[in-house]
Design a protein around this motif. Structure first.
Motif, short mmCIF file in Angstrom:
data_model
loop_
_atom_site.label_atom_id
_atom_site.label_comp_id
_atom_site.label_asym_id
_atom_site.label_seq_id
_atom_site.Cartn_x
_atom_site.Cartn_y
_atom_site.Cartn_z
N PHE A 14 0.84 -1.18 0.00
CA PHE A 14 0.00 0.00 0.00
C PHE A 14 0.89 1.25 0.00
CE2 PHE A 14 -3.30 2.65 2.21
CZ PHE A 14 -4.26 2.51 1.23
N ASP A 15 0.29 2.43 -0.10
CA ASP A 15 1.01 3.71 -0.16
C ASP A 15 2.25 3.77 0.72
OD1 ASP A 15 1.84 6.29 -0.22
OD2 ASP A 15 -0.15 7.16 0.07
N ILE A 16 3.38 4.06 0.12
CA ILE A 16 4.67 4.04 0.80
C ILE A 16 4.76 5.01 1.97
CG2 ILE A 16 5.69 5.66 -0.88
CD1 ILE A 16 7.99 3.08 0.04
N ASP A 17 3.97 6.10 1.91
CA ASP A 17 4.04 7.11 2.97
C ASP A 17 3.12 6.80 4.14
OD1 ASP A 17 5.95 8.76 1.81
OD2 ASP A 17 4.44 9.56 0.44
N LEU A 18 2.32 5.75 4.01
CA LEU A 18 1.36 5.44 5.07
C LEU A 18 1.75 4.16 5.80
CD1 LEU A 18 -2.15 6.16 3.50
CD2 LEU A 18 -1.05 7.39 5.40
N LEU A 19 1.83 4.28 7.11
CA LEU A 19 2.17 3.11 7.92
C LEU A 19 0.94 2.72 8.72
CD1 LEU A 19 4.91 1.58 8.44
CD2 LEU A 19 5.08 2.93 10.55
N ARG A 20 0.68 1.43 8.81
CA ARG A 20 -0.46 1.00 9.61
C ARG A 20 0.05 0.69 11.02
NH1 ARG A 20 -5.72 -0.58 8.76
NH2 ARG A 20 -5.54 -0.42 6.50
N ILE A 21 -0.40 1.48 11.96
CA ILE A 21 0.13 1.29 13.31
C ILE A 21 -0.97 0.93 14.31
CG2 ILE A 21 1.97 2.96 12.85
CD1 ILE A 21 0.57 4.77 15.00
N HIS A 22 -0.55 0.32 15.37
CA HIS A 22 -1.46 -0.01 16.46
C HIS A 22 -1.50 1.15 17.45
CE1 HIS A 22 -2.04 -1.60 20.62
NE2 HIS A 22 -3.05 -2.21 20.05
N SER A 23 -0.32 1.64 17.87
CA SER A 23 -0.26 2.75 18.83
C SER A 23 1.15 3.29 18.91
CB SER A 23 -0.70 2.27 20.22
OG SER A 23 0.13 1.20 20.64
N LEU A 24 1.28 4.38 19.66
CA LEU A 24 2.57 5.03 19.86
C LEU A 24 2.84 5.13 21.35
CD1 LEU A 24 2.66 8.27 17.70
CD2 LEU A 24 4.15 6.30 17.50
N GLU A 25 4.09 4.98 21.73
CA GLU A 25 4.47 5.21 23.11
C GLU A 25 5.55 6.29 23.07
OE1 GLU A 25 5.65 1.58 25.00
OE2 GLU A 25 6.24 2.59 26.84
N THR A 26 5.41 7.33 23.92
CA THR A 26 6.35 8.45 23.78
C THR A 26 7.47 8.45 24.81
OG1 THR A 26 5.15 9.95 25.23
CG2 THR A 26 4.52 9.91 22.90
N PHE A 27 7.45 7.57 25.75
CA PHE A 27 8.53 7.57 26.75
C PHE A 27 8.91 6.11 26.99
CE2 PHE A 27 10.72 8.24 30.76
CZ PHE A 27 11.16 9.55 30.71
N GLY A 28 9.20 5.42 25.88
CA GLY A 28 9.52 4.00 25.99
C GLY A 28 10.89 3.81 26.62
N THR A 29 10.95 2.98 27.64
CA THR A 29 12.25 2.73 28.28
C THR A 29 12.52 1.23 28.33
OG1 THR A 29 11.19 2.72 30.44
CG2 THR A 29 12.17 4.79 29.73
N HIS A 30 11.71 0.45 27.62
CA HIS A 30 11.87 -1.01 27.70
C HIS A 30 12.14 -1.68 26.36
CE1 HIS A 30 10.92 -1.20 31.96
NE2 HIS A 30 10.02 -0.27 31.72
N ASP A 31 12.19 -0.89 25.30
CA ASP A 31 12.42 -1.48 23.98
C ASP A 31 13.62 -0.81 23.32
OD1 ASP A 31 10.06 -3.34 23.78
OD2 ASP A 31 9.04 -1.45 24.17
N GLY A 32 14.79 -1.18 23.79
CA GLY A 32 16.02 -0.58 23.29
C GLY A 32 16.59 0.37 24.32
N PRO A 33 17.80 0.90 24.03
CA PRO A 33 18.49 1.71 25.03
C PRO A 33 17.89 3.12 25.17
CG PRO A 33 19.78 1.56 23.00
CD PRO A 33 18.59 0.68 22.81
N GLY A 34 17.98 3.67 26.39
CA GLY A 34 17.58 5.06 26.64
C GLY A 34 16.08 5.28 26.53
N ILE A 35 15.73 6.54 26.32
CA ILE A 35 14.32 6.93 26.19
C ILE A 35 13.97 6.92 24.70
CG2 ILE A 35 12.68 8.82 26.49
CD1 ILE A 35 14.46 9.65 28.95
N ARG A 36 12.89 6.26 24.36
CA ARG A 36 12.58 6.09 22.94
C ARG A 36 11.11 6.32 22.64
NH1 ARG A 36 17.21 3.61 21.27
NH2 ARG A 36 16.40 3.55 19.16
N MET A 37 10.87 6.78 21.44
CA MET A 37 9.50 6.75 20.94
C MET A 37 9.32 5.37 20.32
SD MET A 37 7.54 9.28 18.26
CE MET A 37 7.70 8.52 16.65
N VAL A 38 8.30 4.66 20.77
CA VAL A 38 8.08 3.31 20.24
C VAL A 38 6.84 3.32 19.35
CG1 VAL A 38 7.85 0.88 20.82
CG2 VAL A 38 9.07 2.41 22.39
#
Lengths: 258, 744
Positions: A14-38
């Motif tokens: 489908f359209d290259i600029d559109l991603l189908r997402i479930h949700s966003l997390e803005t202060f992720g600290t459990h999926d990779g190092p440091g503070i991350r947007m997940v």
């Protein structure tokens, strides 16, 4: 509700600029190092019995967001990423939208933002390789080392997952391995040895995370009217986790329990 | 002085010839760039002594929060003889009264309040003291003599609230370091010189200043007398670390013996004391254990400061706070860090004595702070939730001095050079409702502001509302400024802070610190009017009782410029209006977005607002987004607050932030790294203040139900910290209802 295997190529085409997402997390600290947007993407082919986000499996679910929107969100949070944080794409299974993610990661790199991919390693093709080239850190979930158990647990084999590990190793770029520890399912000592031994010669594995199973996803299965097989499965004991850590540590460095 | 300079190997400078502690710091500061590994636990004496205190603190809590009251003596610097906790274990001595935790009467702020506080405990003020006030006048009486009807209406209708017109204003920080550095005799001599200089043709201001300096000199003499009752001679400079700590404390003690101001900060003494401590350690006079003992015991004393407060006071200032605020860390203009080993030692008291709301330890955060100190601060926050953070890079550059403390909760104050007059706060949502109700108060319809047109629009129009609101804010500012002029004029006249002022330059610059509550409700309300359809529900008298909101609208706390700019704009409108008015002693207007715990009380006195908040619902504290409306995670919430412009709110922009430990990272090491990164990022965006709580909601719920199990559970509220179990149940519930950033 029953989710049979779906035509997941739809997600990628489908359209290259559109991603189908479930949700966003803005202060992720459990999926990779440091503070991350997940970014939790939508759609997965695995049917893990312990899935914590069964609502992210259906490829028709979730919402569509533009890559631009994700990048501008990441930029607003960039200061908080510090020296080691950044953006992690998790899921669902990100590789099902690999072409789009190539675009996303390119944009993030243009702004100096670190990229991390949390994947079960379902698909390996040229696009996957291109995406992995743009992935600063790969978090690879190897759910079981034994083919039969892997199938029982996820409905699919681990063949591609192991191939992706092999490919990553060949590129020399770093990865972390993740292992969900489920009593009665992924706690067999012989297979713990086998799992760790399989990777013992790898040089790119910087960390191994043992993630204890918990029942927090259970209510989602109920909400979705899906049959949940692990109703009676307990959380692992500290002792069992420590034992698994000790076994892994025979073959691998920097093993941690999450 | 010469001997001192030689024996302590001090660097001399202008501090030697004039009163200038700042210069002493510049010449002698011992910056420390290392980590916390040198710290030690409490000494035997400290443990013994704190055990006695803990027992008394428990009794105090069981006795409804007040252990004993002296009803016979009017407390001043010398009115009580020496008091001890357990003499043989007390390294640093001095209590406010002759007994641990006994409260005293300081009635010159308002005898009525003292009488009611005493009566609430089933006691009676002695006839002698009551009789004295048949002749003597107090601040409270005097203010009401001068108030006009307009001010009284604004006050009784809760537009202006918490005004220090029946209690002491507080907020003035003496430079208590001067007692240790110069000794009292030198300070008296300098004050006498200052007095002589106020001469020639007289004016009101000159006469007043001459009288003030005379009062200060008497206070200095009293300090010496009080110290001598403990067998301590503070007439000459301190020559050892022990003396430096002891003298500094006696300076502070003098202030809290005589004044019961709402907030009486300590200043920034840690790195000053460090010069003496490191000197004694290097000379082999003391070791680390003793150094820590001095600080532990000093801090212990600060934890035991008590004032007599009536129950009603608790609604504005919940949890019996005293705001013994000590500012720690920060950088000098020349790039050196003010972090010293004694900065660490102060934080270590939270481990050696357990968590505590007082002293109100405030970290002056700079991006350039040594990493070892940043990490230790973060660790202490995670372990104790007892610290708050303020932006040193912002304040130092914006306000000018690199030798400042924090007055009350969050307000910059250059130590020894400037003071501030506390201005309580205006209720902005109430003002908005006045502007929607033709200047009438929404509950009973009393005309509060005149010249505001009635609004009979079906759907509220943004431009019309903004115009009306702007007019109302101008009126609020006018009346507010007037009331402050009267209050501070009278406070100087009837309850002058001679002890603190004796330790400040004789004619200091003054900030008049106005305040505003409810900025997030204002932003959301105006956003609702602008971006959704808001229809007022009016009663038979045409007063708004509720609002129907059709459609969604951007809410403060989500990093959405559409609404965040409204919060900025209204703050600017209000301070611009306040700046138009005359002030007592030509003080400079500043503004805070801060509520203490009064956000609950403001809420209960304010009708429904156009943002969907129901009548009587609590406001968010300080500049916080409203609970549950910041739905885009912690960073978006932090970003919104950081957009509020410090230039428009130089008295402080308070944000109280609560995180679940697990959300900060998987283990302590990760949590520390992520918290320091967060602080760097937040303050890097020019944000001003952050209260950091790291705790689980379950802990608070358990403490709510089983307070006996949590005697020292400390949480940060708006600009200060409290013992959670000493908050009223209403305040406890309000805290529990706040946004806990977990699944961010």
């Amino acid at each position: 509700m029953y989710l049979p295997e779906q035509d997941t190529h739809l997600l990628n085409e489908f359209d290259i600029d559109l991603l189908r997402i479930h949700s966003l997390e803005t202060f992720g600290t459990h999926d990779g190092p440091g503070i991350r947007m997940v970014v939790f993407v939508q759609g997965c082919q695995f049917r893990c019995l312990y899935c914590q986000n069964p609502d992210s499996i259906d490829i028709h679910g979730g919402i569509l967001v533009t890559i631009d929107e994700l990048v501008s969100k990441a930029l607003k949070q960039k200061a908080y990423f510090g020296k080691v944080g950044g953006v992690t794409v998790s899921g669902g299974e990100p590789l099902l939208q690999r072409t789009k993610l190539i675009h996303l990661f390119d944009c993030l790199h243009e702004h100096g933002i670190n990229t991390c991919l949390d994947s079960n390693g379902r698909v390996l093709d040229d696009n996957t390789k291109e995406l992995l080239d743009r992935t600063d850190l790969l978090l690879l979930d190897v759910k079981h080392i034994n083919q039969e158990w892997h199938k029982k647990l996820t409905s699919l084999t681990n063949t591609t997952t192991l191939k992706i590990a092999e490919h990553r190793e060949s590129t020399g770029k770093p990865m972390w391995l993740r292992y969900v520890f489920v009593p009665g399912w992924t706690d067999q000592e012989e297979y713990l040895h086998e799992w760790a031994r399989h990777f013992s010669d790898y040089k790119t594995i910087k960390r191994v995370e043992i993630i204890p199973f918990h029942q927090l996803g259970k209510h989602k299965w109920e909400l979705m009217n899906m049959e949940y097989a692990l109703t009676d499965t307990p959380s692992p004991t500290t002792e069992a986790l420590e034992n698994a850590k000790a076994i892994f540590s025979l073959y691998l460095d920097n093993v941690t329990i999450k | 002085m010469k001997n001192l300079v030689e024996s302590m190997k001090l660097n001399v400078g202008v501090w030697k010839d004039s009163i200038n502690v700042h210069d002493f710091i510049l010449q002698n500061l011992k910056s420390y760039e290392g980590d916390a590994s040198f710290l030690v636990g409490p000494s035997y004496k400290t443990i013994q002594l704190w055990d006695v205190c803990k027992e008394s603190l428990l009794k105090e809590r069981e006795n409804d929060g007040c252990l004993a009251i002296d009803t016979k003596v009017i407390s001043n610097i010398t009115s009580f003889g020496p008091g001890y906790i357990q003499k043989e274990n007390e390294t640093i001595v001095g209590l406010q009264t002759d007994e641990l935790l006994k409260r005293s009467m300081k009635p010159f702020g308002g005898i009525k309040l003292v009488e009611s506080a005493v009566a609430e405990k089933g006691l009676k003020v002695s006839d002698r003291v009551v009789d004295i006030f048949n002749y003597a006048k107090n601040h409270n009486q005097a203010v009401f003599d001068a108030y006009d009807s307009e001010i009284k209406t604004f006050r009784s209708k809760h537009v202006l609230t918490g005004l220090p017109d029946n209690y002491a204003r507080g907020r003035i920080i003496g430079d208590f370091r001067r007692v240790a550095l110069y000794g009292i005799d030198r300070l008296i001599a300098e004050k006498k010189l200052d007095k002589v200089k106020v001469s020639d043709e007289m004016s009101d201001a000159k006469v007043r200043l001459r009288e003030e300096i005379a009062e200060q000199i008497k206070a200095l003499q009293d300090m010496k007398t009080m110290a001598l009752s403990y067998g301590i001679d503070i007439s000459k400079p301190a020559t050892t670390a022990h003396e430096a700590v002891q003298f500094t404390y006696l300076g502070y003690l003098s202030a809290v013996k005589e004044q019961d101001g709402a907030a009486m900060s300590l200043g920034n003494v840690s790195s000053f004391l460090d010069v003496y401590i490191q000197n004694d350690i290097e000379s082999g006079i003391i070791d680390e254990v003793l150094a820590q003992e001095y600080i532990d015991q000093f801090v212990m004393k600060l934890r035991l400061v008590r004032h007599l407060r009536p129950g009603a006071y608790d609604a504005i200032f919940g949890g019996d706070p005293t705001w013994v605020t000590e500012a720690i860390g920060g950088q000098l203009h020349d790039g050196r860090t003010k972090v010293t080993k004694t900065s660490f030692r102060f934080l270590q008291t939270l481990y050696n004595l357990g968590a505590s709301p007082e002293p109100n330890l405030t970290i002056l955060w700079s991006e350039s702070l040594p990493q070892g100190f940043k990490d230790f601060c973060a660790q202490v926050s995670i372990d104790t939730s007892s610290l708050q953070y303020e932006n040193d890079d912002l304040m130092r550059n914006n306000r000018g001095s690199d030798d400042y403390g924090i007055a009350c909760c969050v307000s910059y104050q250059e130590i020894g050079k400037t003071i501030q007059h506390f201005g309580a706060r205006a209720n902005l949502p109430k003002a908005l409702l006045l502007s929607l109700n033709g200047g009438r108060e929404e509950a009973e319809g009393v005309q509060v502001v005149s010249g505001i047109s009635e609004m009979d629009d079906e759907v509220l129009d943004y431009d019309t509302v903004m115009k009306s609101f702007g007019k109302t804010l101008a009126e609020v500012a006018r009346v507010y400024a007037k009331s402050m002029y009267i209050i501070h004029y009278m406070h100087d006249k009837y309850y002058y802070e001679r002890a603190q002022m004796a330790l400040i330059d004789s004619n200091p610059n003054i900030d008049i610190a106005y305040g505003a509550a409810g900025i997030s409700i204002i932003a959301d309300s105006l956003s609702a009017i602008k971006y959704a359809k808001v229809t007022p529900v009016r009663n038979e008298y045409g007063l708004t009782t509720d609002f129907n909101i059709d459609g969604d609208f951007p809410k403060f706390g989500n990093d959405d410029d559409r609404v965040d700019t409204i919060a900025q704009e209204v703050t600017k409108i209000f301070i611009d209006e306040l700046r138009k008015h005359k002030t007592y002693k030509n003080s400079t207007p500043t503004l805070s977005l801060l509520t203490i715990t009064s956000n609950v009380m403001y809420g209960s006195n304010t009708g429904a607002t156009p943002d969907g908040r129901k009548a009587a619902e609590a406001f968010a504290p300080g500049a916080n987004p409203m609970h549950g409306r910041d739905v885009n995670g912690a960073i978006a919430s932090l970003n919104s607050v950081s957009k509020l412009n410090y230039n428009d709110a130089q008295d402080g922009i308070s944000y109280t932030f609560t995180m679940v430990p697990k959300s900060l990272g998987n283990n302590l090491e990760e949590q520390v790294a992520n918290l320091t990164t967060t602080l760097d990022a937040y303050f890097g965006r020019n944000a001003h203040h952050l209260n950091v709580n790291v705790l689980n909601k379950e802990t608070l719920l358990d403490a709510y139900n089983h307070p006996e199990n949590y005697p020292q559970l400390t949480i940060r509220v708006s600009g200060y910290a409290v013992n959670f179990v000493r908050l009223s149940k209403a305040h406890q519930l309000e805290v529990i209802s706040r946004t806990f950033h977990d699944t961010m």
